[in-house]
Enzyme design. Structure first.
Site, PDB file in Angstrom:
ATOM      1  N   PHE A 130      50.858  78.486  74.975  1.00 43.94           N
ATOM      2  CA  PHE A 130      51.213  78.850  76.341  1.00 43.94           C
ATOM      3  C   PHE A 130      50.139  78.530  77.369  1.00 43.94           C
ATOM      4  CE2 PHE A 130      54.005  81.896  73.938  1.00 43.94           C
ATOM      5  CZ  PHE A 130      55.144  81.125  74.108  1.00 43.94           C
ATOM      6  N   CYS A 131      49.155  77.731  76.986  1.00 44.09           N
ATOM      7  CA  CYS A 131      48.148  77.286  77.957  1.00 44.09           C
ATOM      8  C   CYS A 131      48.734  76.165  78.808  1.00 44.09           C
ATOM      9  CB  CYS A 131      46.900  76.777  77.241  1.00 44.09           C
ATOM     10  SG  CYS A 131      45.871  78.079  76.592  1.00 44.09           S
ATOM     11  N   ASP A 189      30.528  71.563  60.370  1.00 43.97           N
ATOM     12  CA  ASP A 189      30.897  70.333  59.673  1.00 43.97           C
ATOM     13  C   ASP A 189      29.684  69.412  59.496  1.00 43.97           C
ATOM     14  OD1 ASP A 189      32.802  68.429  58.519  1.00 43.97           O
ATOM     15  OD2 ASP A 189      32.418  67.263  60.340  1.00 43.97           O
ATOM     16  N   GLU A 224      40.034  77.492  77.727  1.00 51.99           N
ATOM     17  CA  GLU A 224      39.328  76.225  77.597  1.00 51.99           C
ATOM     18  C   GLU A 224      37.860  76.454  77.233  1.00 51.99           C
ATOM     19  OE1 GLU A 224      43.094  75.400  79.570  1.00 51.99           O
ATOM     20  OE2 GLU A 224      41.609  76.970  79.847  1.00 51.99           O
TER      21      GLU A 224
END
Length: 164
Positions: A83-84, A135, A121
């Protein structure tokens, strides 16, 4: 939990209780800014090894790669979180530093001029940058711990949080 003076109604639920994107068409566009951070904790020996290497591993420069990944994530948040709203990102800045001997703090600040804020964001940028650090460093240890991620500040719109 209901905060004093705030509605407890969820904004992404319509009157029938179904998921719905918030309609921002009647809102005025304004400058919006949000800052979020996420921590990455390393075992002491791994932190020392990273510092000695200039935060570089066999995969390359850890912080530079994290900043690029975080920035890409900021720009694609609307593709990851249902829903952004897609937003024009006017600015995205990362500040990455050692919070203590074994903890890296990744801060992401995002700016736009739009009808809705950029909290998601900023949080997405900080957490994806942290995942990228993981990672890049997992060959050294899988004992790295990510989090917490936290909204530190936001400005613009109805509510202000912290100091943006």
């Amino acid at each position: 939990m209901v905060v004093a003076g705030k509605s407890s109604r969820l904004t992404h639920i319509d009157a029938a209780g179904r998921p719905a994107m918030v309609d921002v068409s009647d809102k005025q566009a304004s400058a919006r800014e949000a800052t979020a951070d996420c921590l990455v904790r390393f075992p002491a020996a791994v932190a020392a090894q990273l510092k000695k290497s200039g935060l570089s591993t066999a995969k390359g420069p850890v912080l530079d790669t994290a900043i690029i990944a975080g920035t890409m994530a900021v720009k694609r948040t609307h593709e990851l979180i249902p829903f952004c709203h897609p937003l024009p990102i006017d600015g995205c800045r990362f500040d990455i530093s050692w919070a203590n001997e074994t903890t890296l703090k990744i801060e992401c600040q995002v700016r736009t001029h739009h009808r809705t804020g950029v909290e998601m964001e900023a949080l997405t940028g900080a957490t994806i940058a942290a995942l990228t650090v993981y990672d890049m460093c997992k060959a050294l240890s899988h004992a790295l711990v990510i989090g917490p991620a936290k909204l530190r500040a936001k400005s613009g719109g109805k509510r202000k949080v912290g100091k943006a």
